[in-house]
Design an enzyme around this catalytic site. Structure first.
Site, PDB file in Angstrom:
ATOM      1  N   GLU A   1      -6.578  10.384 -14.220  1.00  0.00           N
ATOM      2  CA  GLU A   1      -6.701  10.549 -12.757  1.00  0.00           C
ATOM      3  C   GLU A   1      -5.719  11.610 -12.241  1.00  0.00           C
ATOM      4  O   GLU A   1      -6.089  12.470 -11.441  1.00  0.00           O
ATOM      5  CB  GLU A   1      -6.424   9.195 -12.092  1.00  0.00           C
ATOM      6  CG  GLU A   1      -6.526   9.194 -10.589  1.00  0.00           C
ATOM      7  CD  GLU A   1      -7.937   8.959 -10.066  1.00  0.00           C
ATOM      8  OE1 GLU A   1      -8.663   8.137 -10.631  1.00  0.00           O
ATOM      9  OE2 GLU A   1      -8.306   9.622  -9.067  1.00  0.00           O
TER      10      GLU A   1
ATOM     11  N   GLY B   1     -16.487   5.033  -3.245  1.00  0.00           N
ATOM     12  CA  GLY B   1     -15.754   5.646  -2.130  1.00  0.00           C
ATOM     13  C   GLY B   1     -15.314   4.655  -1.071  1.00  0.00           C
ATOM     14  O   GLY B   1     -14.858   5.038   0.000  1.00  0.00           O
TER      15      GLY B   1
ATOM     16  N   GLY C   1     -12.879   2.503  -1.323  1.00  0.00           N
ATOM     17  CA  GLY C   1     -11.479   2.089  -1.463  1.00  0.00           C
ATOM     18  C   GLY C   1     -11.333   0.843  -2.322  1.00  0.00           C
ATOM     19  O   GLY C   1     -10.318   0.159  -2.266  1.00  0.00           O
ATOM     20  N   LEU C   2     -12.352   0.532  -3.139  1.00  0.00           N
ATOM     21  CA  LEU C   2     -12.280  -0.661  -3.999  1.00  0.00           C
ATOM     22  C   LEU C   2     -12.103  -0.260  -5.460  1.00  0.00           C
ATOM     23  O   LEU C   2     -12.298  -1.051  -6.365  1.00  0.00           O
ATOM     24  CB  LEU C   2     -13.533  -1.533  -3.812  1.00  0.00           C
ATOM     25  CG  LEU C   2     -13.774  -1.990  -2.375  1.00  0.00           C
ATOM     26  CD1 LEU C   2     -15.029  -2.856  -2.285  1.00  0.00           C
ATOM     27  CD2 LEU C   2     -12.579  -2.776  -1.839  1.00  0.00           C
TER      28      LEU C   2
ATOM     29  N   ASP D   1      -4.240   0.808  -9.684  1.00  0.00           N
ATOM     30  CA  ASP D   1      -5.666   0.540  -9.858  1.00  0.00           C
ATOM     31  C   ASP D   1      -6.038   0.364 -11.324  1.00  0.00           C
ATOM     32  O   ASP D   1      -6.812  -0.517 -11.689  1.00  0.00           O
ATOM     33  CB  ASP D   1      -6.501   1.684  -9.246  1.00  0.00           C
ATOM     34  CG  ASP D   1      -6.225   1.836  -7.761  1.00  0.00           C
ATOM     35  OD1 ASP D   1      -5.659   0.908  -7.168  1.00  0.00           O
ATOM     36  OD2 ASP D   1      -6.571   2.891  -7.202  1.00  0.00           O
TER      37      ASP D   1
ATOM     38  N   GLU E   1       0.838  -1.214   0.000  1.00  0.00           N
ATOM     39  CA  GLU E   1       0.000   0.000   0.000  1.00  0.00           C
ATOM     40  C   GLU E   1       0.865   1.254   0.000  1.00  0.00           C
ATOM     41  O   GLU E   1       1.858   1.336   0.747  1.00  0.00           O
ATOM     42  CB  GLU E   1      -0.880  -0.043   1.251  1.00  0.00           C
ATOM     43  CG  GLU E   1      -2.287   0.409   1.027  1.00  0.00           C
ATOM     44  CD  GLU E   1      -3.058  -0.481   0.045  1.00  0.00           C
ATOM     45  OE1 GLU E   1      -3.114  -0.145  -1.159  1.00  0.00           O
ATOM     46  OE2 GLU E   1      -3.614  -1.487   0.502  1.00  0.00           O
ATOM     47  N   HIS E   2       0.486   2.214  -0.836  1.00  0.00           N
ATOM     48  CA  HIS E   2       1.212   3.477  -1.007  1.00  0.00           C
ATOM     49  C   HIS E   2       2.643   3.246  -1.496  1.00  0.00           C
ATOM     50  O   HIS E   2       3.537   4.032  -1.231  1.00  0.00           O
ATOM     51  CB  HIS E   2       1.194   4.299   0.290  1.00  0.00           C
ATOM     52  CG  HIS E   2      -0.183   4.835   0.597  1.00  0.00           C
ATOM     53  ND1 HIS E   2      -0.665   5.993   0.027  1.00  0.00           N
ATOM     54  CD2 HIS E   2      -1.172   4.349   1.371  1.00  0.00           C
ATOM     55  CE1 HIS E   2      -1.907   6.200   0.457  1.00  0.00           C
ATOM     56  NE2 HIS E   2      -2.239   5.218   1.269  1.00  0.00           N
TER      57      HIS E   2
ATOM     58  N   TYR F   1      -3.941  12.404   0.618  1.00  0.00           N
ATOM     59  CA  TYR F   1      -3.233  11.457  -0.260  1.00  0.00           C
ATOM     60  C   TYR F   1      -2.102  12.181  -0.990  1.00  0.00           C
ATOM     61  O   TYR F   1      -0.953  11.738  -0.994  1.00  0.00           O
ATOM     62  CB  TYR F   1      -4.227  10.866  -1.264  1.00  0.00           C
ATOM     63  CG  TYR F   1      -3.626   9.836  -2.188  1.00  0.00           C
ATOM     64  CD1 TYR F   1      -3.729   8.477  -1.902  1.00  0.00           C
ATOM     65  CD2 TYR F   1      -2.946  10.199  -3.344  1.00  0.00           C
ATOM     66  CE1 TYR F   1      -3.177   7.523  -2.749  1.00  0.00           C
ATOM     67  CE2 TYR F   1      -2.391   9.269  -4.191  1.00  0.00           C
ATOM     68  CZ  TYR F   1      -2.510   7.924  -3.892  1.00  0.00           C
ATOM     69  OH  TYR F   1      -1.952   6.995  -4.732  1.00  0.00           O
TER      70      TYR F   1
HETATM   71  C1  GLA Z   1      -5.266   4.550  -4.152  1.00  0.00           C
HETATM   72  C2  GLA Z   1      -4.466   4.945  -5.387  1.00  0.00           C
HETATM   73  C3  GLA Z   1      -3.430   3.884  -5.730  1.00  0.00           C
HETATM   74  C4  GLA Z   1      -2.565   3.518  -4.513  1.00  0.00           C
HETATM   75  C5  GLA Z   1      -3.454   3.243  -3.295  1.00  0.00           C
HETATM   76  C6  GLA Z   1      -2.633   3.075  -2.038  1.00  0.00           C
HETATM   77  O1  GLA Z   1      -6.030   3.420  -4.426  1.00  0.00           O
HETATM   78  O2  GLA Z   1      -5.327   5.130  -6.495  1.00  0.00           O
HETATM   79  O3  GLA Z   1      -2.633   4.332  -6.794  1.00  0.00           O
HETATM   80  O4  GLA Z   1      -1.639   4.532  -4.252  1.00  0.00           O
HETATM   81  O5  GLA Z   1      -4.387   4.299  -3.064  1.00  0.00           O
HETATM   82  O6  GLA Z   1      -1.830   1.950  -2.131  1.00  0.00           O
END
Ligand code: GLA
Length: 417
Positions: free
Chosen positions: A178, A140, A142-143, A190, A52-53, A239
């Site tokens: 995006e 919204g 996170g999926l 994503d 993640e991130h 973010y």
């Molecule tokens: C969101 C962003 C991704 C990634 C995640 C965190 O989903 O769109 O690019 O950075 O957060 O891992």
């Protein structure tokens, strides 16, 4: 079976799982625009298992595509208007292709508009188009419903205009929509998984080289996804701030180690060497990213060996690092992880996606799903002060396209009209 430009066309999957939504989307397109759509695109949401991130720090990620999708029915127009309709939000936008601007009052429309904007910026000529959109990815949560919508729109424009873009072009254009039009400086994970996802497999992506590999998901285990229902207004700016903090850390570290251009290239030893020159925030952000990259690679080894206890403990470590070093978790996500980890049948649990609310996941032995759901239903609301929406995720395939002219779709319209 392959569709135009190598996109998968899996009629069994589409007609088995999404039939009612697809029929409804086509019917509504027909009602709105008094004609049949020329193309129908479906694109999946995703769950990130670990990593993640790390994507915008050019590291590793390990997402799966899930069996929740955005569906887009699309057709060409003879003018330069882009007519967008969302069934789920019951809203429409009509705009000229030559005048595409970010719409803060209709955020959903920025994803297809952004893709059209980037295509035009790159010199592609687009006809006007009608798009009727619906889906079953919670918005919204996170999926990644937004990436699914971008990718689905890119595929629709590609086919409507005969652009012959490659899969990697479609991914990059959706990603640029995006970052440059929507304004979230995200990584490429994503959009990549929404196109390249594969049923029963996780995708290991190296976000620097864009090389990827499919890792078979083990059997006997289920992925439970829990939407906390928490939505943070400031998630977007928080973010972007994290990304800035990582860039600042890279600039500092590069003063000592000149070859470094991303956190992906920094070792734990190098980080400790420069620790005193970094602010506390820069150190913590870098620490998370460096250790998280290591966890992804260890996690892949664990999955290949079907070693779920090791994979689960890496998930938990990832969550704690996101909570303490990257500071993107929240009370509800932490409560979920604490409650889920009380079950002996849970291998691991963590927040997934950007954080600041949204969803968490846990990996649980198949025969213990019911008892886990009972545990969460009784414990979570008491501690979090709100309820939880849970669902059992199955892996799904990446985006697919059907040309309704050569498929069964016209029959559906005939049946339902
Ligand atoms: C969101 C962003 C991704 C990634 C995640 C965190 O989903 O769109 O690019 O950075 O957060 O891992």
């Amino acid at each position: 079976m392959n569709g135009k430009h190598g996109l998968k066309v899996d009629h069994h999957y589409i007609f088995g799982k999404m039939i009612e939504l697809i029929k409804d989307t086509i019917q509504r397109y027909h009602n709105l625009f008094s004609t049949n759509p020329e193309y129908l695109v479906i694109a999946p949401g995703r769950v990130n298992l670990i990593g993640e991130h790390t994507d915008y720090n050019l590291g590793y990620v390990l997402p799966v595509a899930i069996d929740r999708n955005v569906i887009i029915a699309a057709g060409n127009r003879h003018d330069d208007m882009l007519n967008l309709h969302t069934v789920d939000l019951q809203a429409s936008i009509s705009t000229s292709l030559s005048n595409l601007t970010n719409d803060t009052a209709a955020l959903w429309s920025n994803y297809p508009m952004g893709v059209a904007y980037i295509l035009r910026k790159k010199g592609y000529r687009l006809h006007g188009a009608n798009l009727c959109i619906r889906g079953n990815i919670p918005i919204g949560a996170g999926l990644s419903s937004s990436a699914a919508l971008e990718v689905g729109s890119a595929i629709a424009f590609n086919n409507l205009n005969g652009l012959n873009l490659s899969l990697i072009d479609l991914i990059k254009i959706s990603h640029e929509a995006e970052t440059d039009f929507v304004g979230v400086h995200c990584g490429i994970m994503d959009q990549f998984i929404a196109i390249m996802g594969k049923h029963r497999h996780a995708l290991l992506l190296d976000c620097q080289s864009l090389k990827y590999d499919y890792i078979l998901c083990p059997t006997g285990v289920k992925l439970v996804v829990c939407d906390t229902g928490v939505r943070r207004e400031l998630a977007r700016s928080a973010y972007n701030k994290r990304q800035e903090e990582c860039n600042e850390a890279v600039r500092q570290i590069a003063k000592e180690f000149r070859d470094i251009s991303s956190l992906r290239e920094v070792t734990s030893e190098q980080l400790e060497t420069v620790k005193k020159k970094l602010s506390a925030i820069q150190y913590k952000r870098a620490k998370h990213v460096i250790t998280e990259n290591g966890r992804v690679l260890k996690g892949v080894d664990a999955l290949r060996e079907c070693n779920l206890p090791v994979f689960g403990s890496l998930m938990l470590e990832s969550h704690l690092s996101l909570r303490d070093y990257y500071e993107v978790s929240c009370r509800e996500l932490n409560v979920f992880v604490e409650v889920a980890m009380k079950s002996e049948s849970v291998y691991g649990a963590r927040m997934t996606g950007a954080g600041f609310g949204g969803s968490a996941i846990c990996l649980v032995a198949e025969d213990a799903v019911d008892s886990l759901v009972d545990l969460l239903r009784s414990e979570y609301p008491k501690r979090a002060g709100r309820s939880l929406t849970m669902y059992l995720a199955s892996t799904g395939d990446g985006a697919a396209i059907i040309n309704p002219k050569v498929s069964l779709i016209p029959k559906i319209i005939a049946e339902s009209s």
